[in-house]
Design a protein around this motif. Structure first.
Motif, PDB file in Angstrom:
ATOM      1  N   LEU A  23       0.833  -1.204   0.000  1.00 35.92           N
ATOM      2  CA  LEU A  23       0.000   0.000   0.000  1.00 35.92           C
ATOM      3  C   LEU A  23       0.869   1.256   0.000  1.00 35.92           C
ATOM      4  O   LEU A  23       0.584   2.214  -0.733  1.00 35.92           O
ATOM      5  CB  LEU A  23      -0.959   0.014   1.193  1.00 35.92           C
ATOM      6  N   ALA A  24       1.940   1.244   0.783  1.00 35.50           N
ATOM      7  CA  ALA A  24       2.856   2.392   0.817  1.00 35.50           C
ATOM      8  C   ALA A  24       3.434   2.637  -0.570  1.00 35.50           C
ATOM      9  O   ALA A  24       3.515   3.785  -1.031  1.00 35.50           O
ATOM     10  CB  ALA A  24       3.965   2.151   1.841  1.00 35.50           C
ATOM     11  N   LYS A  25       3.810   1.573  -1.244  1.00 33.80           N
ATOM     12  CA  LYS A  25       4.376   1.688  -2.588  1.00 33.80           C
ATOM     13  C   LYS A  25       3.346   2.239  -3.573  1.00 33.80           C
ATOM     14  O   LYS A  25       3.640   3.124  -4.372  1.00 33.80           O
ATOM     15  CB  LYS A  25       4.871   0.309  -3.043  1.00 33.80           C
ATOM     16  N   ARG A  26       2.112   1.724  -3.480  1.00 35.63           N
ATOM     17  CA  ARG A  26       1.046   2.155  -4.395  1.00 35.63           C
ATOM     18  C   ARG A  26       0.712   3.639  -4.257  1.00 35.63           C
ATOM     19  O   ARG A  26       0.413   4.297  -5.237  1.00 35.63           O
ATOM     20  CB  ARG A  26      -0.250   1.374  -4.125  1.00 35.63           C
ATOM     21  N   CYS A  27       0.717   4.143  -3.022  1.00 35.90           N
ATOM     22  CA  CYS A  27       0.258   5.524  -2.808  1.00 35.90           C
ATOM     23  C   CYS A  27       1.387   6.529  -2.676  1.00 35.90           C
ATOM     24  O   CYS A  27       1.132   7.736  -2.601  1.00 35.90           O
ATOM     25  CB  CYS A  27      -0.673   5.600  -1.600  1.00 35.90           C
ATOM     26  N   GLY A  28       2.632   6.062  -2.627  1.00 38.23           N
ATOM     27  CA  GLY A  28       3.755   6.990  -2.550  1.00 38.23           C
ATOM     28  C   GLY A  28       4.013   7.554  -1.164  1.00 38.23           C
ATOM     29  O   GLY A  28       4.668   8.577  -1.008  1.00 38.23           O
ATOM     30  N   VAL A  29       3.495   6.901  -0.138  1.00 37.18           N
ATOM     31  CA  VAL A  29       3.735   7.292   1.254  1.00 37.18           C
ATOM     32  C   VAL A  29       4.775   6.320   1.801  1.00 37.18           C
ATOM     33  O   VAL A  29       4.782   5.150   1.440  1.00 37.18           O
ATOM     34  CB  VAL A  29       2.411   7.203   2.072  1.00 37.18           C
ATOM     35  N   SER A  48      -3.500  13.437   2.515  1.00 37.50           N
ATOM     36  CA  SER A  48      -2.725  12.195   2.647  1.00 37.50           C
ATOM     37  C   SER A  48      -3.642  10.976   2.714  1.00 37.50           C
ATOM     38  O   SER A  48      -3.381   9.952   2.087  1.00 37.50           O
ATOM     39  CB  SER A  48      -1.848  12.221   3.895  1.00 37.50           C
ATOM     40  N   LEU A  49      -4.727  11.097   3.477  1.00 36.92           N
ATOM     41  CA  LEU A  49      -5.680   9.996   3.587  1.00 36.92           C
ATOM     42  C   LEU A  49      -6.299   9.702   2.227  1.00 36.92           C
ATOM     43  O   LEU A  49      -6.429   8.539   1.836  1.00 36.92           O
ATOM     44  CB  LEU A  49      -6.768  10.310   4.614  1.00 36.92           C
ATOM     45  N   LYS A  50      -6.658  10.757   1.490  1.00 36.07           N
ATOM     46  CA  LYS A  50      -7.237  10.580   0.150  1.00 36.07           C
ATOM     47  C   LYS A  50      -6.245   9.870  -0.771  1.00 36.07           C
ATOM     48  O   LYS A  50      -6.608   8.970  -1.522  1.00 36.07           O
ATOM     49  CB  LYS A  50      -7.654  11.913  -0.451  1.00 36.07           C
ATOM     50  N   LYS A  51      -4.987  10.247  -0.702  1.00 34.71           N
ATOM     51  CA  LYS A  51      -3.927   9.637  -1.509  1.00 34.71           C
ATOM     52  C   LYS A  51      -3.811   8.130  -1.192  1.00 34.71           C
ATOM     53  O   LYS A  51      -3.700   7.297  -2.088  1.00 34.71           O
ATOM     54  CB  LYS A  51      -2.608  10.356  -1.203  1.00 34.71           C
ATOM     55  N   ILE A  52      -3.871   7.797   0.090  1.00 33.70           N
ATOM     56  CA  ILE A  52      -3.792   6.388   0.508  1.00 33.70           C
ATOM     57  C   ILE A  52      -5.021   5.629   0.027  1.00 33.70           C
ATOM     58  O   ILE A  52      -4.920   4.537  -0.539  1.00 33.70           O
ATOM     59  CB  ILE A  52      -3.654   6.291   2.052  1.00 33.70           C
ATOM     60  N   LEU A  53      -6.202   6.209   0.227  1.00 30.70           N
ATOM     61  CA  LEU A  53      -7.444   5.528  -0.156  1.00 30.70           C
ATOM     62  C   LEU A  53      -7.584   5.391  -1.663  1.00 30.70           C
ATOM     63  O   LEU A  53      -8.157   4.406  -2.146  1.00 30.70           O
ATOM     64  CB  LEU A  53      -8.650   6.254   0.444  1.00 30.70           C
ATOM     65  N   ASP A  54      -7.056   6.345  -2.438  1.00 30.21           N
ATOM     66  CA  ASP A  54      -7.087   6.241  -3.897  1.00 30.21           C
ATOM     67  C   ASP A  54      -6.318   5.008  -4.372  1.00 30.21           C
ATOM     68  O   ASP A  54      -6.653   4.415  -5.389  1.00 30.21           O
ATOM     69  CB  ASP A  54      -6.482   7.501  -4.544  1.00 30.21           C
ATOM     70  N   ALA A  55      -5.308   4.597  -3.613  1.00 27.64           N
ATOM     71  CA  ALA A  55      -4.504   3.429  -3.979  1.00 27.64           C
ATOM     72  C   ALA A  55      -5.203   2.110  -3.660  1.00 27.64           C
ATOM     73  O   ALA A  55      -4.796   1.052  -4.118  1.00 27.64           O
ATOM     74  CB  ALA A  55      -3.156   3.487  -3.266  1.00 27.64           C
ATOM     75  N   ILE A  56      -6.299   2.149  -2.897  1.00 26.21           N
ATOM     76  CA  ILE A  56      -6.977   0.904  -2.495  1.00 26.21           C
ATOM     77  C   ILE A  56      -7.897   0.348  -3.581  1.00 26.21           C
ATOM     78  O   ILE A  56      -7.833  -0.867  -3.804  1.00 26.21           O
ATOM     79  CB  ILE A  56      -7.662   1.079  -1.130  1.00 26.21           C
ATOM     80  N   PRO A  57      -8.753   0.994  -4.305  1.00 21.97           N
ATOM     81  CA  PRO A  57      -9.293   2.338  -4.244  1.00 21.97           C
ATOM     82  C   PRO A  57     -10.579   2.402  -3.420  1.00 21.97           C
ATOM     83  O   PRO A  57     -11.375   1.460  -3.427  1.00 21.97           O
ATOM     84  CB  PRO A  57      -9.602   2.655  -5.704  1.00 21.97           C
ATOM     85  N   MET A  58     -10.764   3.564  -2.766  1.00 28.03           N
ATOM     86  CA  MET A  58     -11.973   3.813  -1.978  1.00 28.03           C
ATOM     87  C   MET A  58     -12.074   5.315  -1.729  1.00 28.03           C
ATOM     88  O   MET A  58     -11.056   5.965  -1.521  1.00 28.03           O
ATOM     89  CB  MET A  58     -11.920   3.066  -0.646  1.00 28.03           C
ATOM     90  N   SER A  59     -13.302   5.818  -1.720  1.00 25.74           N
ATOM     91  CA  SER A  59     -13.497   7.249  -1.447  1.00 25.74           C
ATOM     92  C   SER A  59     -13.382   7.497   0.057  1.00 25.74           C
ATOM     93  O   SER A  59     -13.576   6.587   0.868  1.00 25.74           O
ATOM     94  CB  SER A  59     -14.867   7.715  -1.945  1.00 25.74           C
ATOM     95  N   VAL A  60     -13.091   8.734   0.409  1.00 21.97           N
ATOM     96  CA  VAL A  60     -12.997   9.120   1.820  1.00 21.97           C
ATOM     97  C   VAL A  60     -14.349   8.918   2.499  1.00 21.97           C
ATOM     98  O   VAL A  60     -14.431   8.416   3.622  1.00 21.97           O
ATOM     99  CB  VAL A  60     -12.496  10.582   1.971  1.00 21.97           C
ATOM    100  N   GLY A  61     -15.425   9.275   1.810  1.00 25.40           N
ATOM    101  CA  GLY A  61     -16.774   9.086   2.366  1.00 25.40           C
ATOM    102  C   GLY A  61     -17.070   7.629   2.662  1.00 25.40           C
ATOM    103  O   GLY A  61     -17.572   7.297   3.740  1.00 25.40           O
ATOM    104  N   ASP A  62     -16.745   6.736   1.705  1.00 27.24           N
ATOM    105  CA  ASP A  62     -16.966   5.299   1.923  1.00 27.24           C
ATOM    106  C   ASP A  62     -16.098   4.772   3.065  1.00 27.24           C
ATOM    107  O   ASP A  62     -16.519   3.911   3.842  1.00 27.24           O
ATOM    108  CB  ASP A  62     -16.683   4.503   0.649  1.00 27.24           C
ATOM    109  N   PHE A  63     -14.889   5.298   3.169  1.00 27.83           N
ATOM    110  CA  PHE A  63     -13.978   4.870   4.221  1.00 27.83           C
ATOM    111  C   PHE A  63     -14.583   5.087   5.607  1.00 27.83           C
ATOM    112  O   PHE A  63     -14.498   4.230   6.473  1.00 27.83           O
ATOM    113  CB  PHE A  63     -12.649   5.635   4.097  1.00 27.83           C
ATOM    114  N   PHE A  64     -15.214   6.249   5.798  1.00 24.66           N
ATOM    115  CA  PHE A  64     -15.764   6.560   7.113  1.00 24.66           C
ATOM    116  C   PHE A  64     -17.141   5.948   7.362  1.00 24.66           C
ATOM    117  O   PHE A  64     -17.572   5.856   8.499  1.00 24.66           O
ATOM    118  CB  PHE A  64     -15.800   8.079   7.340  1.00 24.66           C
ATOM    119  N   THR A  65     -17.823   5.509   6.314  1.00 24.37           N
ATOM    120  CA  THR A  65     -19.161   4.932   6.512  1.00 24.37           C
ATOM    121  C   THR A  65     -19.178   3.412   6.369  1.00 24.37           C
ATOM    122  O   THR A  65     -20.138   2.769   6.777  1.00 24.37           O
ATOM    123  CB  THR A  65     -20.171   5.530   5.510  1.00 24.37           C
TER     124      THR A  65
END
Length: 183
Positions: A23-29, A48-65
């Motif tokens: 995941l770190a490799k995918r998102c550049g963190v 940063s959270l959006k960048k990480i979730l884009d690599a999964i992929p998942m929206s920030v809204g979906d992440f919290f719900t």
């Protein structure tokens, strides 16, 4: 809040079967930054959270719900399979943590001479399985047969039944039964 984000991120990453390094490799963190976020020691910025979730992929809204605690886990390591057997018989139940299981899927191990007990078992549902190694004697009602590696069975479980390893080697089989029993 950072503890919640970290725990949610770790649960999501695990659910998706992605390693921390991947995941770190995918998102550049950096791997260390991702580790600190998951441990709740660092709170990520929204970007940063959006960048990480884009690599999964998942929206920030979906992440919290998204309900990550509902027992919808998909993958299990060997160590995470619950042993629900008794005596010498080992039943490794897949998905024991799922509250809404519709079936019992198990890896069963019977040492030489081990059995499910002298009393026959009966319950509602169906059961099927295939022998991976060794041999198992299965008695269903008045019928009995010894199955070896590669052989399979399927029966209605309201008929009294019993399993026994008559061999000199352990027997391993995979089985599936409905409805899911609580062990």
């Amino acid at each position: 809040m950072s503890d919640d984000v970290g725990a949610r991120l770790r649960a999501l990453r695990t659910l998706k079967g992605i390693s921390q390094r991947e995941l770190a490799k995918r998102c550049g963190v950096t791997h260390s930054s991702l580790s600190l976020i998951e441990q709740g020691k660092v709170s990520p910025s929204v970007s940063s959270l959006k960048k990480i979730l884009d690599a999964i992929p998942m929206s920030v809204g979906d992440f919290f719900t998204m309900d990550l605690e509902n027992g919808r886990r998909v993958f299990y390591s060997t160590e995470e399979l619950a042993d629900v057997g008794s005596g010498d018989v080992i039943y490794k139940l897949v998905g024991a943590d799922r509250r809404d299981r519709a079936l019992a899927f198990m890896i069963e191990t019977y040492p030489p001479g081990a059995d499910t007990g002298r009393e026959m078992i009966a319950h509602q549902g169906e059961e099927a399985g295939v022998v991976l190694e060794g041999e198992i004697e299965i008695t269903i009602g008045a019928d009995s047969r010894v199955l070896g590696a590669g052989e399979a069975y399927y029966f209605e479980t309201n008929v009294p039944h019993r399993f026994r390893n008559p061999g000199r080697e352990p027997c391993r089989l995979v089985s599936c039964a409905t409805p899911a029993r609580t062990f």
